[in-house]
Design an enzyme around this catalytic site. Structure first.
Site, PDB file in Angstrom:
ATOM      1  N   LYS A   1       0.870  -1.186   0.000  1.00 54.98           N
ATOM      2  CA  LYS A   1       0.000   0.000   0.000  1.00 54.98           C
ATOM      3  C   LYS A   1       0.894   1.218   0.000  1.00 54.98           C
ATOM      4  O   LYS A   1       2.016   1.179   0.496  1.00 54.98           O
ATOM      5  CB  LYS A   1      -0.871   0.018   1.253  1.00 54.98           C
ATOM      6  CG  LYS A   1      -2.091   0.904   1.133  1.00 54.98           C
ATOM      7  CD  LYS A   1      -3.258   0.150   0.530  1.00 54.98           C
ATOM      8  CE  LYS A   1      -4.447   0.999   0.240  1.00 54.98           C
ATOM      9  NZ  LYS A   1      -5.607   0.180  -0.142  1.00 54.98           N
TER      10      LYS A   1
ATOM     11  N   ASP B   1      -7.074   4.191  -4.472  1.00 53.07           N
ATOM     12  CA  ASP B   1      -7.743   4.049  -3.174  1.00 53.07           C
ATOM     13  C   ASP B   1      -8.357   5.428  -2.902  1.00 53.07           C
ATOM     14  O   ASP B   1      -8.582   6.195  -3.848  1.00 53.07           O
ATOM     15  CB  ASP B   1      -6.735   3.629  -2.080  1.00 53.07           C
ATOM     16  CG  ASP B   1      -7.414   3.174  -0.795  1.00 53.07           C
ATOM     17  OD1 ASP B   1      -7.884   2.024  -0.741  1.00 53.07           O
ATOM     18  OD2 ASP B   1      -7.508   3.966   0.165  1.00 53.07           O
TER      19      ASP B   1
HETATM   20  P1  NDP Z   1     -12.975   7.691  -2.925  1.00 55.90           P
HETATM   21  O1  NDP Z   1     -11.907   8.673  -2.690  1.00 55.90           O
HETATM   22  O2  NDP Z   1     -13.488   7.490  -4.294  1.00 55.90           O
HETATM   23  O3  NDP Z   1     -14.229   8.004  -1.992  1.00 55.90           O
HETATM   24  C1  NDP Z   1     -14.086   8.072  -0.616  1.00 55.90           C
HETATM   25  C2  NDP Z   1     -15.425   8.416   0.001  1.00 55.90           C
HETATM   26  O4  NDP Z   1     -15.336   8.239   1.409  1.00 55.90           O
HETATM   27  C3  NDP Z   1     -15.809   9.876  -0.231  1.00 55.90           C
HETATM   28  O5  NDP Z   1     -17.196  10.012  -0.245  1.00 55.90           O
HETATM   29  C4  NDP Z   1     -15.200  10.558   0.990  1.00 55.90           C
HETATM   30  O6  NDP Z   1     -15.797  11.771   1.368  1.00 55.90           O
HETATM   31  C5  NDP Z   1     -15.465   9.499   2.062  1.00 55.90           C
HETATM   32  N1  NDP Z   1     -14.458   9.628   3.116  1.00 55.90           N
HETATM   33  C6  NDP Z   1     -13.113   9.553   2.970  1.00 55.90           C
HETATM   34  N2  NDP Z   1     -12.513   9.768   4.143  1.00 55.90           N
HETATM   35  C7  NDP Z   1     -13.493   9.993   5.029  1.00 55.90           C
HETATM   36  C8  NDP Z   1     -13.503  10.264   6.412  1.00 55.90           C
HETATM   37  N3  NDP Z   1     -12.368  10.366   7.112  1.00 55.90           N
HETATM   38  N4  NDP Z   1     -14.714  10.413   7.030  1.00 55.90           N
HETATM   39  C9  NDP Z   1     -15.872  10.324   6.323  1.00 55.90           C
HETATM   40  N5  NDP Z   1     -15.922  10.067   4.999  1.00 55.90           N
HETATM   41  C10 NDP Z   1     -14.749   9.900   4.376  1.00 55.90           C
HETATM   42  O7  NDP Z   1     -12.398   6.315  -2.330  1.00 55.90           O
HETATM   43  P2  NDP Z   1     -12.887   4.822  -2.601  1.00 55.90           P
HETATM   44  O8  NDP Z   1     -14.344   4.783  -2.845  1.00 55.90           O
HETATM   45  O9  NDP Z   1     -11.975   4.215  -3.593  1.00 55.90           O
HETATM   46  O10 NDP Z   1     -12.560   4.131  -1.195  1.00 55.90           O
HETATM   47  C11 NDP Z   1     -13.516   4.007  -0.151  1.00 55.90           C
HETATM   48  C12 NDP Z   1     -13.088   2.903   0.794  1.00 55.90           C
HETATM   49  O11 NDP Z   1     -13.017   1.665   0.074  1.00 55.90           O
HETATM   50  C13 NDP Z   1     -11.717   3.068   1.445  1.00 55.90           C
HETATM   51  O12 NDP Z   1     -11.763   2.507   2.740  1.00 55.90           O
HETATM   52  C14 NDP Z   1     -10.806   2.227   0.556  1.00 55.90           C
HETATM   53  O13 NDP Z   1      -9.652   1.815   1.244  1.00 55.90           O
HETATM   54  C15 NDP Z   1     -11.732   1.061   0.265  1.00 55.90           C
HETATM   55  N6  NDP Z   1     -11.416   0.256  -0.905  1.00 55.90           N
HETATM   56  C16 NDP Z   1     -11.290   0.826  -2.144  1.00 55.90           C
HETATM   57  C17 NDP Z   1     -11.041   0.030  -3.237  1.00 55.90           C
HETATM   58  C18 NDP Z   1     -10.988   0.586  -4.618  1.00 55.90           C
HETATM   59  O14 NDP Z   1     -10.903  -0.202  -5.557  1.00 55.90           O
HETATM   60  N7  NDP Z   1     -11.074   1.892  -4.815  1.00 55.90           N
HETATM   61  C19 NDP Z   1     -10.833  -1.426  -3.099  1.00 55.90           C
HETATM   62  C20 NDP Z   1     -11.055  -1.927  -1.768  1.00 55.90           C
HETATM   63  C21 NDP Z   1     -11.320  -1.100  -0.725  1.00 55.90           C
HETATM   64  P3  NDP Z   1     -15.008  13.165   1.134  1.00 55.90           P
HETATM   65  O15 NDP Z   1     -15.166  13.456  -0.318  1.00 55.90           O
HETATM   66  O16 NDP Z   1     -15.699  14.125   2.028  1.00 55.90           O
HETATM   67  O17 NDP Z   1     -13.576  12.935   1.541  1.00 55.90           O
HETATM   68  O1  2IT Z   2      -7.894  -1.692  -0.765  1.00 63.08           O
HETATM   69  C1  2IT Z   2      -7.821  -2.177  -1.924  1.00 63.08           C
HETATM   70  O2  2IT Z   2      -7.949  -3.392  -2.124  1.00 63.08           O
HETATM   71  C2  2IT Z   2      -7.626  -1.260  -3.048  1.00 63.08           C
HETATM   72  N1  2IT Z   2      -7.561  -0.056  -2.844  1.00 63.08           N
HETATM   73  C3  2IT Z   2      -7.453  -1.811  -4.435  1.00 63.08           C
HETATM   74  C4  2IT Z   2      -6.057  -2.293  -4.642  1.00 63.08           C
HETATM   75  C5  2IT Z   2      -5.711  -2.694  -6.056  1.00 63.08           C
HETATM   76  O3  2IT Z   2      -4.520  -2.987  -6.244  1.00 63.08           O
HETATM   77  O4  2IT Z   2      -6.563  -2.737  -6.931  1.00 63.08           O
END
Ligand code: NDP
Ligand code: 2IT
Length: 460
Positions: free
Chosen positions: A140, A180
C-alpha cells in the site's frame, strides 16, 4: 522507561495470553501506529490457534515476520501550486509481502495518511490478496497530499512529482500500485503518464488504468459490485437476497457509487450516501437516474453530497452525520476506516439491520465487530467483502502481460466466481456451530496460504 516485553509466545500460555504477549511486542516495535495494531490484533486473535497447532508455523516465526514490512519507501514530494508556491508532501510505499506474488495494493491521497495508517492497509491487503485466489502479494502507498479543492493541473504536477521518485520501485513483476481514497481514474492517468515518460515502457505497472489505454473492463465497478456479490452470497445462506431490501451506503466515491448501482439493479432500495461532511437520506430510493446525477456531481464537478438534497426535493441532508441511524436491512460501509463505533453498531442491529458488507477497509471498530458477531448477523469484513477490486486489478495485470483484453461479461463472470470462492473459503474456516464467523473465516483462509508459502520458501 523500559517496557517488559515477552520474548516468545510459546510455552503453556493460553491463546489469549499469547495474543496479548504478541500484541505487546507489536506495540513496542511500532509505537503510536494504532490502526496498524488494531488490524494486526484482529488477525492474530483469529489465527493464533492455527499457529499454535502447527510446529512449522511456530518454527518459521511466520507471525513475527508478517508484522514487519519487507521494505518501506518514504520520500519527499515537492511541487508548485497554481499560485507558484512550493508545496512539500510525504510519499510512501509499504512493500508488505511478496511471498505469493508481486506487491499489490492501492495508493491513498488524503491528509490523514501516515506510515502507520498505510501499514494497517498494507497488512490487510496481504490477506485480502491471498483470498482472491490470484498470485498477488500485498502493499500500500500514498501521500498526505489532499486533492480536495486542487485544480487538475495541481493534481497533475503532484502526481508527476510523486511518480518521479516511485517509478524506481515499481513494475509488473515487482510492485503494482492502483487507486484508493483520493486516487481514481484521473490520478492513475497522470501517474501512468509520468511512469511511461521516465521508463520508456508501456506495461502493467499500475492498475485502474483507463480501458482505452490498457485498463480492464469493469475495474471501476469491481469493488462495489464485488461487495454486493459477497452480501448476496451471505444472504443466500439464510435463503435471502438483496431484492426488496432497504440498504444504506456510506461514502459517495468509487466504491459507494458502484455498490449503489449493483444494489439497485438487484432490486434493493438504497436510501443513503454520504461524505465527510454529512449524509443524504432519500426514502424514495437512489434510482439509476439519481445515481447518474451523483456520479456527475462527484466525478466531474467534484462537488459535495449535500447538493443532492438541494436538487432532489424529497431528500434530507443530515449535516455532520453518518448513515448508521437510518433503519435498514443491509448496510454497506464504503467510506473509510473506523466509521462504525460500538453505539452505531448497536443502533444498526436494534433497527433491524441483519447484513453488513464492508466495501471500505476496516470501517468497523473492534467493539462494533463484537456487537455484530454477538448478534449473529451476517457480517462480511472488508478483507473478504471488498476483495473484488484488487481481484479485477489482478485480472488487469494478467491481461496486460498477455497483451489481450477481456469483455465486460467475461470479467464480471470471473469477479462473481472469485467472490463465490472467497465466500466458500470463509464458510470453510469460519463455521461455529451453525453460525459463520466471517472474520475468523477470512483471516484464517487468507493466512494459511501466506504462512505455507513462507514455510516453503525458507527464512527471509
Ligand atoms: P474515494 O476517494 O473514491 O471516496 C471516498 C469516500 O469516502 C468519499 O465520499 C469521501 O468523502 C469518504 N471519506 C473519505 N474519508 C473519510 C472520512 N475520514 N470520514 C468520512 N468520509 C470519508 O475512495 P474509494 O471509494 O476508492 O474508497 C472508499 C473505501 O473503500 C476506502 O476505505 C478504501 O480503502 C476502500 N477500498 C477501495 C477500493 C478501490 O478499488 N477503490 C478497493 C477496496 C477497498 P469526502 O469526499 O468528504 O472525503
Ligand atoms: O484496498 C484495496 O484493495 C484497493 N484499494 C485496491 C487495490 C488494487 O490494487 O486494486
Amino acid at each position: 522507561m523500559a517496557i517488559a516485553v515477552p520474548e516468545s509466545v510459546g510455552g503453556q500460555a493460553t491463546i489469549e495470553q499469547q495474543v496479548d504477549g504478541f500484541m505487546m511486542r507489536v506495540a513496542a516495535q511500532s509505537p503510536g501506529e494504532t490502526e496498524f495494531h488494531q488490524a494486526v490484533h484482529e488477525v492474530v486473535e483469529s489465527v493464533m490457534p492455527l499457529v499454535q497447532s502447527k510446529k512449522a508455523y511456530r518454527d518459521a516465526k511466520v507471525l513475527d515476520r508478517m508484522v514487519v514490512p519487507e521494505n518501506v519507501i518514504l520520500f519527499r514530494v515537492v511541487w508548485t501550486d497554481d499560485a507558484g508556491q512550493v508545496q512539500v508532501n510525504r510519499g510512501y510505499r509499504i512493500r508488505m509481502s511478496t511471498v505469493i506474488g508481486p506487491n499489490k495494493g492501492g495508493l491513498r491521497f488524503h491528509p490523514s495518511v501516515t506510515l502507520g495508517l498505510l501499514k494497517f492497509l498494507a497488512f490487510e491487503q496481504v490477506f485480502k490478496n491471498s483470498l482472491t485466489t490470484l498470485p498477488l502479494g500485498g502493499g500500500k502507498g500514498g501521500s498526505d497530499f489532499d486533492p480536495k479543492g486542487r485544480s487538475d493541473s495541481e493534481v497533475m504536477r503532484f502526481c508527476q512529482s510523486f511518480m518521479t521518485e516511485l517509478y524506481r520501485y515499481i513494475g509488473p513483476e515487482i510492485d503494482v500500485p492502483a487507486g484508493d481514497i483520493g486516487v481514481g481514474g484521473r490520478e492513475i492517468g497522470f501517474l501512468f503518464g509520468q511512469y511511461r515518460r521516465l521508463t520508456h515502457r508501456f506495461n502493467g505497472a499500475l492498475t485502474g488504468k483507463n480501458a482505452i489505454w490498457g485498463g480492464s473492463n469493469l475495474r471501476p465497478e469491481a469493488t462495489g459490485y464485488g461487495s454486493v456479490y459477497f452480501a448476496s452470497d451471505m444472504l443466500s445462506t439464510r435463503g435471502e437476497s438483496p431484492k426488496g431490501k432497504i440498504a444504506i451506503v456510506s461514502g459517495s466515491g468509487n466504491v459507494a457509487q458502484y455498490t449503489v448501482e449493483k444494489l439497485t439493479t438487484l432490486g434493493a432500495k438504497v436510501v443513503t450516501m454520504s461524505d465527510s461532511d454529512g449524509t443524504i437520506m432519500d426514502s424514495e430510493g437512489i434510482t439509476a437516474e439519481k445515481l447518474a446525477w451523483v456520479m456527475e456531481l462527484k466525478n466531474v464537478r467534484r462537488g459535495r453530497i449535500r447538493e443532492y438534497a438541494d436538487h432532489f426535493k424529497g431528500a434530507k441532508y443530515l449535516a455532520g452525520k453518518r448513515p448508521w441511524g437510518v433503519p435498514c436491512d443491509l448496510a454497506f460501509p464504503s467510506a473509510t476506516q473506523n466509521e462504525i463505533d460500538e453505539d452505531s453498531a448497536r443502533l444498526l442491529v436494534k433497527n433491524g439491520c441483519f447484513c453488513v458488507s464492508e466495501g471500505a477497509n476496516m470501517p468497523s471498530r473492534p467493539e462494533a465487530v463484537d456487537v455484530f458477531l454477538n448478534a449473529k448477523i451476517l457480517y462480511g469484513p472488508g478483507k473478504a467483502a471488498n476483495a473484488g477490486g484488487v481481484a479485477v486489478s489482478g485480472l488487469e495485470m494478467n491481461q496486460n502481460a498477455g497483451c489481450m483484453r477481456r469483455s465486460r461479461q467475461d470479467v464480471d463472470q470471473q469477479l462473481c466466481t472469485i467472490m463465490h470462492s472467497i465466500h466458500e473459503n470463509c464458510v470453510k474456516y469460519g463455521q461455529e456451530n451453525g453460525f459463520v464467523n466471517y472474520v475468523r473465516g477470512a483471516n484464517c483462509a487468507g493466512f494459511v496460504k501466506v504462512a505455507d508459502a513462507m514455510v516453503h520458501q525458507g527464512y527471509m
